[in-house]
Design a protein around this motif. Structure first.
Motif, PDB file in Angstrom:
ATOM      1  N   ARG A 190       0.815  -1.224   0.000  1.00 23.97           N
ATOM      2  CA  ARG A 190       0.000   0.000   0.000  1.00 23.97           C
ATOM      3  C   ARG A 190       0.844   1.267   0.000  1.00 23.97           C
ATOM      4  O   ARG A 190       0.324   2.364   0.109  1.00 23.97           O
ATOM      5  CB  ARG A 190      -0.942  -0.001   1.204  1.00 23.97           C
ATOM      6  N   VAL A 191       2.162   1.110  -0.138  1.00 25.15           N
ATOM      7  CA  VAL A 191       3.059   2.264  -0.090  1.00 25.15           C
ATOM      8  C   VAL A 191       3.965   2.277  -1.319  1.00 25.15           C
ATOM      9  O   VAL A 191       4.697   1.322  -1.570  1.00 25.15           O
ATOM     10  CB  VAL A 191       3.919   2.262   1.189  1.00 25.15           C
ATOM     11  N   ARG A 192       3.917   3.375  -2.061  1.00 22.48           N
ATOM     12  CA  ARG A 192       4.781   3.541  -3.237  1.00 22.48           C
ATOM     13  C   ARG A 192       5.983   4.422  -2.927  1.00 22.48           C
ATOM     14  O   ARG A 192       7.077   4.211  -3.459  1.00 22.48           O
ATOM     15  CB  ARG A 192       3.983   4.159  -4.392  1.00 22.48           C
ATOM     16  N   ALA A 193       5.791   5.434  -2.069  1.00 16.23           N
ATOM     17  CA  ALA A 193       6.881   6.362  -1.760  1.00 16.23           C
ATOM     18  C   ALA A 193       6.681   6.959  -0.379  1.00 16.23           C
ATOM     19  O   ALA A 193       5.554   7.060   0.125  1.00 16.23           O
ATOM     20  CB  ALA A 193       6.957   7.468  -2.809  1.00 16.23           C
ATOM     21  N   LEU A 194       7.793   7.377   0.215  1.00 16.73           N
ATOM     22  CA  LEU A 194       7.808   8.046   1.513  1.00 16.73           C
ATOM     23  C   LEU A 194       8.591   9.341   1.373  1.00 16.73           C
ATOM     24  O   LEU A 194       9.648   9.371   0.737  1.00 16.73           O
ATOM     25  CB  LEU A 194       8.488   7.167   2.571  1.00 16.73           C
ATOM     26  N   THR A 195       8.079  10.406   1.991  1.00 12.61           N
ATOM     27  CA  THR A 195       8.763  11.696   1.964  1.00 12.61           C
ATOM     28  C   THR A 195       8.736  12.291   3.363  1.00 12.61           C
ATOM     29  O   THR A 195       7.667  12.505   3.930  1.00 12.61           O
ATOM     30  CB  THR A 195       8.085  12.683   0.995  1.00 12.61           C
ATOM     31  N   ALA A 196       9.913  12.534   3.925  1.00 12.38           N
ATOM     32  CA  ALA A 196      10.029  13.151   5.248  1.00 12.38           C
ATOM     33  C   ALA A 196      10.506  14.583   5.085  1.00 12.38           C
ATOM     34  O   ALA A 196      11.430  14.858   4.312  1.00 12.38           O
ATOM     35  CB  ALA A 196      11.008  12.368   6.120  1.00 12.38           C
ATOM     36  N   LEU A 197       9.867  15.513   5.814  1.00  9.33           N
ATOM     37  CA  LEU A 197      10.205  16.930   5.704  1.00  9.33           C
ATOM     38  C   LEU A 197      10.257  17.576   7.085  1.00  9.33           C
ATOM     39  O   LEU A 197       9.364  17.358   7.908  1.00  9.33           O
ATOM     40  CB  LEU A 197       9.157  17.681   4.867  1.00  9.33           C
ATOM     41  N   THR A 198      11.292  18.391   7.315  1.00 13.55           N
ATOM     42  CA  THR A 198      11.293  19.238   8.505  1.00 13.55           C
ATOM     43  C   THR A 198      10.432  20.475   8.214  1.00 13.55           C
ATOM     44  O   THR A 198      10.057  20.725   7.065  1.00 13.55           O
ATOM     45  CB  THR A 198      12.717  19.661   8.887  1.00 13.55           C
ATOM     46  N   ASP A 199      10.131  21.245   9.267  1.00 11.67           N
ATOM     47  CA  ASP A 199       9.177  22.336   9.066  1.00 11.67           C
ATOM     48  C   ASP A 199       9.736  23.475   8.211  1.00 11.67           C
ATOM     49  O   ASP A 199       8.986  24.316   7.728  1.00 11.67           O
ATOM     50  CB  ASP A 199       8.627  22.861  10.390  1.00 11.67           C
ATOM     51  N   GLY A 200      11.050  23.487   7.997  1.00  6.23           N
ATOM     52  CA  GLY A 200      11.590  24.452   7.045  1.00  6.23           C
ATOM     53  C   GLY A 200      11.206  24.134   5.620  1.00  6.23           C
ATOM     54  O   GLY A 200      11.138  25.037   4.769  1.00  6.23           O
ATOM     55  N   HIS A 246      14.254  32.416   7.452  1.00  2.00           N
ATOM     56  CA  HIS A 246      14.655  31.180   6.778  1.00  2.00           C
ATOM     57  C   HIS A 246      14.929  30.140   7.861  1.00  2.00           C
ATOM     58  O   HIS A 246      15.488  30.455   8.906  1.00  2.00           O
ATOM     59  CB  HIS A 246      15.918  31.393   5.933  1.00  2.00           C
ATOM     60  N   ASP A 247      14.548  28.897   7.583  1.00  2.00           N
ATOM     61  CA  ASP A 247      14.775  27.823   8.547  1.00  2.00           C
ATOM     62  C   ASP A 247      15.533  26.697   7.850  1.00  2.00           C
ATOM     63  O   ASP A 247      15.474  26.562   6.622  1.00  2.00           O
ATOM     64  CB  ASP A 247      13.422  27.311   9.072  1.00  2.00           C
ATOM     65  N   ASP A 248      16.247  25.896   8.653  1.00  5.86           N
ATOM     66  CA  ASP A 248      16.864  24.709   8.077  1.00  5.86           C
ATOM     67  C   ASP A 248      15.775  23.888   7.385  1.00  5.86           C
ATOM     68  O   ASP A 248      14.694  23.684   7.946  1.00  5.86           O
ATOM     69  CB  ASP A 248      17.506  23.856   9.176  1.00  5.86           C
ATOM     70  N   ALA A 249      16.062  23.430   6.176  1.00  3.59           N
ATOM     71  CA  ALA A 249      15.057  22.703   5.396  1.00  3.59           C
ATOM     72  C   ALA A 249      15.629  21.375   4.937  1.00  3.59           C
ATOM     73  O   ALA A 249      16.665  21.330   4.258  1.00  3.59           O
ATOM     74  CB  ALA A 249      14.617  23.529   4.191  1.00  3.59           C
ATOM     75  N   THR A 250      14.966  20.293   5.313  1.00  2.00           N
ATOM     76  CA  THR A 250      15.419  18.950   4.953  1.00  2.00           C
ATOM     77  C   THR A 250      14.291  18.176   4.291  1.00  2.00           C
ATOM     78  O   THR A 250      13.151  18.210   4.762  1.00  2.00           O
ATOM     79  CB  THR A 250      15.917  18.201   6.204  1.00  2.00           C
ATOM     80  N   VAL A 251      14.633  17.492   3.202  1.00  2.00           N
ATOM     81  CA  VAL A 251      13.692  16.646   2.475  1.00  2.00           C
ATOM     82  C   VAL A 251      14.375  15.312   2.199  1.00  2.00           C
ATOM     83  O   VAL A 251      15.475  15.271   1.647  1.00  2.00           O
ATOM     84  CB  VAL A 251      13.278  17.277   1.126  1.00  2.00           C
ATOM     85  N   VAL A 252      13.725  14.223   2.595  1.00  2.00           N
ATOM     86  CA  VAL A 252      14.182  12.882   2.223  1.00  2.00           C
ATOM     87  C   VAL A 252      13.032  12.213   1.468  1.00  2.00           C
ATOM     88  O   VAL A 252      11.906  12.126   1.987  1.00  2.00           O
ATOM     89  CB  VAL A 252      14.556  12.045   3.454  1.00  2.00           C
ATOM     90  N   HIS A 253      13.312  11.784   0.269  1.00  2.00           N
ATOM     91  CA  HIS A 253      12.284  11.168  -0.580  1.00  2.00           C
ATOM     92  C   HIS A 253      12.772   9.777  -1.001  1.00  2.00           C
ATOM     93  O   HIS A 253      13.869   9.635  -1.530  1.00  2.00           O
ATOM     94  CB  HIS A 253      12.026  12.036  -1.814  1.00  2.00           C
ATOM     95  N   VAL A 254      11.929   8.782  -0.773  1.00  2.00           N
ATOM     96  CA  VAL A 254      12.276   7.405  -1.116  1.00  2.00           C
ATOM     97  C   VAL A 254      11.128   6.802  -1.918  1.00  2.00           C
ATOM     98  O   VAL A 254       9.991   6.759  -1.430  1.00  2.00           O
ATOM     99  CB  VAL A 254      12.524   6.547   0.141  1.00  2.00           C
ATOM    100  N   GLU A 255      11.425   6.372  -3.137  1.00  2.00           N
ATOM    101  CA  GLU A 255      10.450   5.647  -3.949  1.00  2.00           C
ATOM    102  C   GLU A 255      10.786   4.156  -3.825  1.00  2.00           C
ATOM    103  O   GLU A 255      11.849   3.716  -4.264  1.00  2.00           O
ATOM    104  CB  GLU A 255      10.499   6.127  -5.391  1.00  2.00           C
ATOM    105  N   LEU A 256       9.883   3.417  -3.212  1.00  2.00           N
ATOM    106  CA  LEU A 256      10.143   2.014  -2.904  1.00  2.00           C
ATOM    107  C   LEU A 256       9.996   1.150  -4.153  1.00  2.00           C
ATOM    108  O   LEU A 256       9.176   1.452  -5.036  1.00  2.00           O
ATOM    109  CB  LEU A 256       9.184   1.540  -1.834  1.00  2.00           C
ATOM    110  N   PRO A 257      10.758   0.063  -4.242  1.00  2.00           N
ATOM    111  CA  PRO A 257      10.568  -0.857  -5.365  1.00  2.00           C
ATOM    112  C   PRO A 257       9.217  -1.538  -5.257  1.00  2.00           C
ATOM    113  O   PRO A 257       8.635  -1.608  -4.171  1.00  2.00           O
ATOM    114  CB  PRO A 257      11.721  -1.839  -5.193  1.00  2.00           C
ATOM    115  N   PRO A 258       8.682  -2.041  -6.358  1.00  2.00           N
ATOM    116  CA  PRO A 258       7.391  -2.719  -6.298  1.00  2.00           C
ATOM    117  C   PRO A 258       7.403  -3.852  -5.290  1.00  2.00           C
ATOM    118  O   PRO A 258       8.408  -4.579  -5.155  1.00  2.00           O
ATOM    119  CB  PRO A 258       7.213  -3.257  -7.722  1.00  2.00           C
ATOM    120  N   ALA A 259       6.319  -3.986  -4.537  1.00  2.00           N
ATOM    121  CA  ALA A 259       6.236  -5.045  -3.535  1.00  2.00           C
ATOM    122  C   ALA A 259       6.070  -6.408  -4.203  1.00  2.00           C
ATOM    123  O   ALA A 259       5.521  -6.522  -5.304  1.00  2.00           O
ATOM    124  CB  ALA A 259       5.039  -4.795  -2.611  1.00  2.00           C
ATOM    125  N   GLY A 260       6.565  -7.429  -3.513  1.00  2.00           N
ATOM    126  CA  GLY A 260       6.370  -8.792  -4.005  1.00  2.00           C
ATOM    127  C   GLY A 260       7.463  -9.259  -4.932  1.00  2.00           C
ATOM    128  O   GLY A 260       8.428  -8.609  -5.217  1.00  2.00           O
TER     129      GLY A 260
END
Length: 260
Positions: A190-200, A246-260
């Motif tokens: 049920r998950v294709r991608a995950l993206t984590a972001l700080t408030d910046g 301006h605030d510290d800004a961090t983005v981590v983006h992960v596109e997961l491989p197809p499940a199974g």
């Protein structure tokens, strides 16, 4: 599998207080991401000899290692162990009872062939994209629910709200705070991608209102993580905000491989 990590300080003259990592275990099974946003202390300090970047590096490093080495421990247990390990490393030299002892927001996600487990503490955000393109935000909205009048000064916040019942919680020196985190567990398919972001980085949605969370993920997919940060910086120059320009800004983006 595609991964992107961008972390940019809000002020080039100051150290970046964010931490970010992506870990892919040697087994080739699954992976993890960790994002922390360090809380800037007041000018009179926080009872600690160490800087916020020192703290986020210690806690972030501990969480990265624990998340991949202890696959059977749920995220709250990992956070509890990471906080305890970090606190132990400076308990003999610093006043860890001070309300502004170094602390941070936390986003943690771990995926395996079967599931995706998530944890969020305080105001960083984890976006979960499903295979049909639906984007769901895993958020700890305690700060959002507090009246602005309650946040009128550092003294009021520290004495009545910070890491207190009825207020909000961050990862500081008390391992028990892990029970306050927002968690979610989803089947891997049920998950294709995950993206984590700080408030910046979440400013693009939450402060400037340029789009919703799905629009935010679309920007990252089309322009990369740096593209989102570039957009935030341009908006900060065009439409200055109160408080931190301006605030510290961090983005981590992960596109997961197809499940199974």
């Amino acid at each position: 599998m595609r991964t992107e990590l961008v972390s940019e300080p809000g002020n080039p003259g100051r150290p970046n207080e964010d931490f970010a990592s992506v870990a892919l275990p040697a087994s080739g099974q699954g992976g993890a991401l960790v994002v922390l946003d360090g809380v800037t202390p007041p000018s009179d300090g926080g009872g600690c000899l160490h800087s916020v970047p020192w703290f986020t590096a210690r806690l972030g490093g501990a969480l990265t290692e624990l998340t991949v080495s202890l696959p059977d421990v749920p995220p709250p247990g990992l956070l509890s162990r990471g906080i305890a390990r970090t606190a132990e490393s400076h308990a003999s030299t610093c006043d860890l009872s001070h309300p502004r002892t170094p602390q941070a927001t936390v986003v943690l996600a771990r995926w395996s062939p079967d599931s995706v487990d998530c944890l969020v503490l305080s105001d960083s955000v984890l976006l979960v994209e499903s295979p049909d393109g639906t984007v769901t935000a895993v958020r700890d909205d305690r700060l959002d629910r507090l009246p602005r009048s309650a946040l009128s000064s550092h003294t009021v916040v520290d004495t009545t709200l910070r890491n207190k019942e009825g207020g909000f919680f961050t990862a500081a020196a008390d391992p028990a705070v892990s029970s306050r985190a927002v968690t979610a567990s989803l089947p891997r398919d049920r998950v294709r991608a995950l993206t984590a972001l700080t408030d910046g980085a979440t400013r693009w949605v939450e402060r400037f209102g340029e789009g919703d969370w799905a629009d935010c993920v679309a920007v990252i997919r089309e322009e990369g993580a740096r593209g989102l940060v570039r957009r935030v910086r341009a908006l900060e120059r065009e439409r200055p905000l109160g408080g931190k320009a301006h605030d510290d800004a961090t983005v981590v983006h992960v596109e997961l491989p197809p499940a199974g």
